[in-house]
Structures are given as structure tokens and as C-alpha cells.
Design a protein around this motif. Structure first.
Motif, PDB file in Angstrom:
ATOM      1  N   LEU A  62      37.758  40.531  42.783  1.00  0.00           N
ATOM      2  CA  LEU A  62      39.088  39.762  42.149  1.00  0.00           C
ATOM      3  C   LEU A  62      40.036  39.291  43.247  1.00  0.00           C
ATOM      4  CD1 LEU A  62      40.239  41.847  38.874  1.00  0.00           C
ATOM      5  CD2 LEU A  62      38.736  39.850  39.307  1.00  0.00           C
ATOM      6  N   ASP A  63      39.973  40.062  44.377  1.00  0.00           N
ATOM      7  CA  ASP A  63      41.023  39.568  45.352  1.00  0.00           C
ATOM      8  C   ASP A  63      40.217  38.302  46.068  1.00  0.00           C
ATOM      9  OD1 ASP A  63      38.681  40.532  46.967  1.00  0.00           O
ATOM     10  OD2 ASP A  63      39.726  42.164  47.754  1.00  0.00           O
ATOM     11  N   THR A  64      39.172  37.652  45.567  1.00  0.00           N
ATOM     12  CA  THR A  64      38.601  36.654  46.055  1.00  0.00           C
ATOM     13  C   THR A  64      39.264  35.326  45.235  1.00  0.00           C
ATOM     14  OG1 THR A  64      36.565  36.669  44.934  1.00  0.00           O
ATOM     15  CG2 THR A  64      36.653  37.745  47.197  1.00  0.00           C
ATOM     16  N   VAL A  65      39.686  35.682  43.910  1.00  0.00           N
ATOM     17  CA  VAL A  65      39.981  34.618  42.937  1.00  0.00           C
ATOM     18  C   VAL A  65      41.152  33.939  43.167  1.00  0.00           C
ATOM     19  CG1 VAL A  65      40.177  34.172  40.480  1.00  0.00           C
ATOM     20  CG2 VAL A  65      38.316  35.901  41.391  1.00  0.00           C
ATOM     21  N   MET A  66      41.371  32.815  43.008  1.00  0.00           N
ATOM     22  CA  MET A  66      42.678  32.059  43.214  1.00  0.00           C
ATOM     23  C   MET A  66      43.004  31.453  41.659  1.00  0.00           C
ATOM     24  SD  MET A  66      45.516  31.484  44.849  1.00  0.00           S
ATOM     25  CE  MET A  66      44.940  31.719  46.478  1.00  0.00           C
ATOM     26  N   PRO A  67      43.818  31.916  41.158  1.00  0.00           N
ATOM     27  CA  PRO A  67      43.982  31.295  39.727  1.00  0.00           C
ATOM     28  C   PRO A  67      44.798  29.950  39.769  1.00  0.00           C
ATOM     29  CG  PRO A  67      45.224  33.541  39.810  1.00  0.00           C
ATOM     30  CD  PRO A  67      44.760  32.983  41.258  1.00  0.00           C
ATOM     31  N   SER A  68      44.204  29.017  38.968  1.00  0.00           N
ATOM     32  CA  SER A  68      44.706  27.647  38.747  1.00  0.00           C
ATOM     33  C   SER A  68      45.890  27.775  37.999  1.00  0.00           C
ATOM     34  CB  SER A  68      43.464  26.700  38.026  1.00  0.00           C
ATOM     35  OG  SER A  68      43.464  27.126  36.716  1.00  0.00           O
ATOM     36  N   GLU A  69      46.511  26.489  37.546  1.00  0.00           N
ATOM     37  CA  GLU A  69      47.753  26.505  36.893  1.00  0.00           C
ATOM     38  C   GLU A  69      47.481  26.822  35.337  1.00  0.00           C
ATOM     39  OE1 GLU A  69      51.118  26.215  37.389  1.00  0.00           O
ATOM     40  OE2 GLU A  69      50.518  26.392  39.595  1.00  0.00           O
ATOM     41  N   ARG A  70      46.349  26.153  35.136  1.00  0.00           N
ATOM     42  CA  ARG A  70      45.772  26.426  33.613  1.00  0.00           C
ATOM     43  C   ARG A  70      45.582  28.102  33.443  1.00  0.00           C
ATOM     44  NH1 ARG A  70      45.759  25.771  28.232  1.00  0.00           N
ATOM     45  NH2 ARG A  70      43.852  25.742  27.263  1.00  0.00           N
ATOM     46  N   ALA A  71      44.907  28.690  34.445  1.00  0.00           N
ATOM     47  CA  ALA A  71      44.603  29.970  34.291  1.00  0.00           C
ATOM     48  C   ALA A  71      46.067  31.045  34.149  1.00  0.00           C
ATOM     49  CB  ALA A  71      43.946  30.701  35.342  1.00  0.00           C
ATOM     50  N   LEU A  72      46.862  30.661  35.120  1.00  0.00           N
ATOM     51  CA  LEU A  72      48.405  31.206  34.840  1.00  0.00           C
ATOM     52  C   LEU A  72      49.096  30.881  33.464  1.00  0.00           C
ATOM     53  CD1 LEU A  72      49.622  30.164  38.632  1.00  0.00           C
ATOM     54  CD2 LEU A  72      48.897  32.334  37.763  1.00  0.00           C
ATOM     55  N   PRO A  82      45.588  36.934  35.772  1.00  0.00           N
ATOM     56  CA  PRO A  82      45.316  35.507  35.939  1.00  0.00           C
ATOM     57  C   PRO A  82      44.040  35.324  36.648  1.00  0.00           C
ATOM     58  CG  PRO A  82      47.749  35.991  36.281  1.00  0.00           C
ATOM     59  CD  PRO A  82      46.975  37.092  36.260  1.00  0.00           C
ATOM     60  N   ARG A  83      43.623  36.314  37.487  1.00  0.00           N
ATOM     61  CA  ARG A  83      42.585  36.082  38.259  1.00  0.00           C
ATOM     62  C   ARG A  83      41.376  36.318  37.222  1.00  0.00           C
ATOM     63  NH1 ARG A  83      43.217  41.081  42.480  1.00  0.00           N
ATOM     64  NH2 ARG A  83      43.861  42.048  40.171  1.00  0.00           N
ATOM     65  N   ILE A  84      41.197  37.230  36.167  1.00  0.00           N
ATOM     66  CA  ILE A  84      40.383  37.303  35.321  1.00  0.00           C
ATOM     67  C   ILE A  84      40.073  35.872  34.349  1.00  0.00           C
ATOM     68  CG2 ILE A  84      39.366  38.527  33.287  1.00  0.00           C
ATOM     69  CD1 ILE A  84      40.235  41.238  34.467  1.00  0.00           C
ATOM     70  N   ALA A 116      34.565  35.662  27.850  1.00  0.00           N
ATOM     71  CA  ALA A 116      33.136  35.156  28.193  1.00  0.00           C
ATOM     72  C   ALA A 116      32.140  36.178  28.728  1.00  0.00           C
ATOM     73  CB  ALA A 116      33.421  34.246  29.740  1.00  0.00           C
ATOM     74  N   GLY A 117      32.489  37.105  28.223  1.00  0.00           N
ATOM     75  CA  GLY A 117      31.780  38.555  28.333  1.00  0.00           C
ATOM     76  C   GLY A 117      31.965  39.042  29.680  1.00  0.00           C
ATOM     77  N   ILE A 118      32.841  38.790  30.190  1.00  0.00           N
ATOM     78  CA  ILE A 118      33.142  39.582  31.654  1.00  0.00           C
ATOM     79  C   ILE A 118      33.926  40.937  31.573  1.00  0.00           C
ATOM     80  CG2 ILE A 118      34.932  39.282  33.568  1.00  0.00           C
ATOM     81  CD1 ILE A 118      34.854  36.472  33.202  1.00  0.00           C
ATOM     82  N   ASP A 119      32.986  41.787  32.321  1.00  0.00           N
ATOM     83  CA  ASP A 119      33.484  43.277  31.852  1.00  0.00           C
ATOM     84  C   ASP A 119      33.821  43.907  33.213  1.00  0.00           C
ATOM     85  OD1 ASP A 119      33.556  45.541  30.564  1.00  0.00           O
ATOM     86  OD2 ASP A 119      31.455  45.606  29.958  1.00  0.00           O
ATOM     87  N   ALA A 120      34.639  45.064  33.125  1.00  0.00           N
ATOM     88  CA  ALA A 120      34.992  45.683  34.110  1.00  0.00           C
ATOM     89  C   ALA A 120      34.436  47.217  34.225  1.00  0.00           C
ATOM     90  CB  ALA A 120      36.545  45.830  34.609  1.00  0.00           C
ATOM     91  N   GLU A 129      37.126  50.084  47.772  1.00  0.00           N
ATOM     92  CA  GLU A 129      38.290  50.235  46.670  1.00  0.00           C
ATOM     93  C   GLU A 129      38.480  48.769  46.240  1.00  0.00           C
ATOM     94  OE1 GLU A 129      41.516  52.283  47.907  1.00  0.00           O
ATOM     95  OE2 GLU A 129      40.618  54.202  48.174  1.00  0.00           O
ATOM     96  N   ARG A 130      37.729  47.622  46.369  1.00  0.00           N
ATOM     97  CA  ARG A 130      38.133  46.484  46.261  1.00  0.00           C
ATOM     98  C   ARG A 130      37.770  46.534  44.373  1.00  0.00           C
ATOM     99  NH1 ARG A 130      35.050  42.181  49.346  1.00  0.00           N
ATOM    100  NH2 ARG A 130      36.368  40.633  48.604  1.00  0.00           N
ATOM    101  N   GLU A 131      38.688  45.738  43.590  1.00  0.00           N
ATOM    102  CA  GLU A 131      38.259  45.764  42.074  1.00  0.00           C
ATOM    103  C   GLU A 131      37.349  44.566  41.807  1.00  0.00           C
ATOM    104  OE1 GLU A 131      41.170  45.449  38.028  1.00  0.00           O
ATOM    105  OE2 GLU A 131      42.020  45.270  40.039  1.00  0.00           O
ATOM    106  N   ARG A 132      36.375  45.115  41.068  1.00  0.00           N
ATOM    107  CA  ARG A 132      35.218  43.993  40.627  1.00  0.00           C
ATOM    108  C   ARG A 132      34.994  44.042  39.316  1.00  0.00           C
ATOM    109  NH1 ARG A 132      33.999  46.708  45.520  1.00  0.00           N
ATOM    110  NH2 ARG A 132      32.866  45.384  47.037  1.00  0.00           N
TER     111      ARG A 132
END
Length: 258
Positions: A62-72, A82-84, A116-120, A129-132
């Protein structure tokens, strides 16, 4: 096609922890052989989506994801990270509903599902310790076909393969197993033209055959710490057809819930 008179479901024991780059066919065949499980003509292997995604390295930190305005914007409405939300949008073609805690979207593969089926859950462990989170497989139908070919070559009999995931349903509480990909048995079993017990001709009856099999297997797989990602089902009668999971998708024109 008939349903058969009995159904036996067995979890495949000893499936190793799957890591990116794992050869699923080799590892699953080895687990079946190590357990001395009998494989019969017409057996169907149901494989949890999660281990397919892991083998395909569908992890995203998740630390590699940059949220767009739409996501925010949607994240505020749904009260989600917002990253998810950005990942959900990247994996989807349409946002169907947005409510507190959930986004219902049309996935790029055509499924209408939450987030979208995304799961943690059950995605680790990792050395850092990066969150994935874990995305759905790239092409579940193609993966099913590849696994079926490998299984049939090794076990020397007709085999079916289904990749399943747990999903919610319109108007119903709780999750059930659903087929994301299918190779071998029919995904959709049309019984139109057959007769019921009274001799009345069936006019609209279609069975979500692969979904029913996926749901049966999900009872053994579980949703928590069961650690049983592969289930073999024996006893069903089916003929191999050229079909895949897309047969189970309802077209937008027939979708009365949107």
C-alpha cells in the motif's frame, strides 16, 4: 448431463505455502501424490483464488499506491483507505454502489463484487512490516485450463478445475463460494427443454453448476485459519465442454439490480 447420486469432497492435505513464482500444478500434484489420494475420472479440483493470486504475485504494497482525486472522493464517502480505493478503481470498469465501508464494482473480468475482490486477510507472512493486499488473478479461466491440462496429463483421466472466491449476494446476508474460472465441466447447465417430475417442460431453468461446486468446496476450505485451499470433489457426472466462467456473467441488459 446428470448430477450423480453421491458427492464426496476431500480437502487436499499438505498444500505448501504458495509464494510468487510457485508452479501451482507441480506443487498441487505433489500434495495429492504425497497424500496418496485416489483421483477418479471426472474429479473436480476446486482451488482457492488466494493461492492462485499469490503464485501470480498479485500483491500490492500500500505504500506504493498514490490515490487519485476520484479515489479520495470515494474514500471519504465509503470511509475506506484511499489507497485501497485507488486499487479498487484500477481493477474495475464501473462503480455500481458506494456505501459506508464498501464499494460494489464491476471488476475488469466482469464480476460484480465488493471491493473488486481485493483482500488483506491471510496474505502474509512477510519479512518486513509493509502492509499488503492481494488482487484477484489475472485470468482465472486461462489458469484453470492450464491446471486442468497438467492434472489430466499426470493423473491420466478427465479432470475439471474451478478457481473459487467468496462473495456476497444481492438480497442475502453471508458469503458463499463462487466460480471465478472454470475448465472442464459446464459453468452454466441449461435444463431448458427437459421435463420436471410432472412432465412439464422447463422453460427458463439454468443451473449455476460451477458456482454450486465452488460453494460446496468452500464449506471445507473455510474463511479463517483452516488452511485448506484445495478441495477435490468426486461423484458428479459431467461431460467436458468448451466453456469458462464468463458463461456465468449476466449481461448489463439483464441485470435488474443496477
Amino acid at each position: 448431463m446428470t448430477t450423480g447420486s453421491s458427492l464426496v469432497a476431500q480437502a487436499v492435505p499438505g498444500v505448501p505455502f504458495i509464494v510468487p513464482g510457485s508452479d501451482l500444478a507441480v506443487q498441487l500434484i505433489a500434495a495429492v501424490d504425497a497424500a496418496a489420494m485416489q483421483v477418479f475420472e471426472g474429479d473436480i479440483f476446486v482451488i482457492a483464488q488466494k493461492i492462485v493470486s499469490k503464485a501470480e504475485d498479485r500483491y500490492v504494497a500500500l505504500d506504493t499506491v498514490m490515490p487519485s482525486e476520484r479515489a479520495l472522493e470515494l474514500a471519504r464517502e465509503a470511509d475506506k483507505d484511499p489507497r485501497i480505493v485507488e486499487l479498487i478503481l484500477s481493477e474495475s470498469t464501473d462503480v455500481v454502489r458506494c456505501r459506508q465501508g464498501v464499494l460494489i464494482v464491476e471488476h475488469r473480468l466482469g464480476y460484480v463484487m465488493a471491493n473488486a475482490g481485493i483482500d488483506a486477510s491471510n496474505v502474509g507472512p512477510f519479512d518486513d512490516e509493509r502492509e499488503r493486499v492481494l488482487l484477484l488473478p489475472i485470468n482465472p479461466d486461462a489458469t484453470c485450463a492450464s491446471l486442468r491440462d497438467a492434472f489430466e496429463a499426470h493423473f491420466e483421466c478427465r479432470i475439471g478445475v474451478i478457481i473459487n472466491d467468496s462473495v456476497g449476494r444481492a438480497w442475502r446476508n453471508g458469503s458463499v463460494g463462487m466460480a471465478l474460472g472454470v475448465a472442464g465441466p459446464p459453468a452454466l447447465w441449461s435444463r431448458i427443454g427437459e421435463e420436471d417430475l410432472s412432465g412439464r417442460q422447463l422453460r427458463i431453468t439454468e443451473i449455476g453448476y460451477a458456482d454450486q461446486i465452488a460453494a460446496a468446496a468452500a464449506l471445507l476450505m473455510g474463511e479463517g485459519a483452516e488452511g485448506q485451499p484445495v478441495v477435490k470433489l468426486s461423484g458428479l457426472s459431467w461431460q467436458a465442454v468448451e466453456t469458462d466462467g464468463r458463461q456465468l456473467l449476466r449481461t448489463r441488459e439483464r441485470d435488474l439490480f443496477r
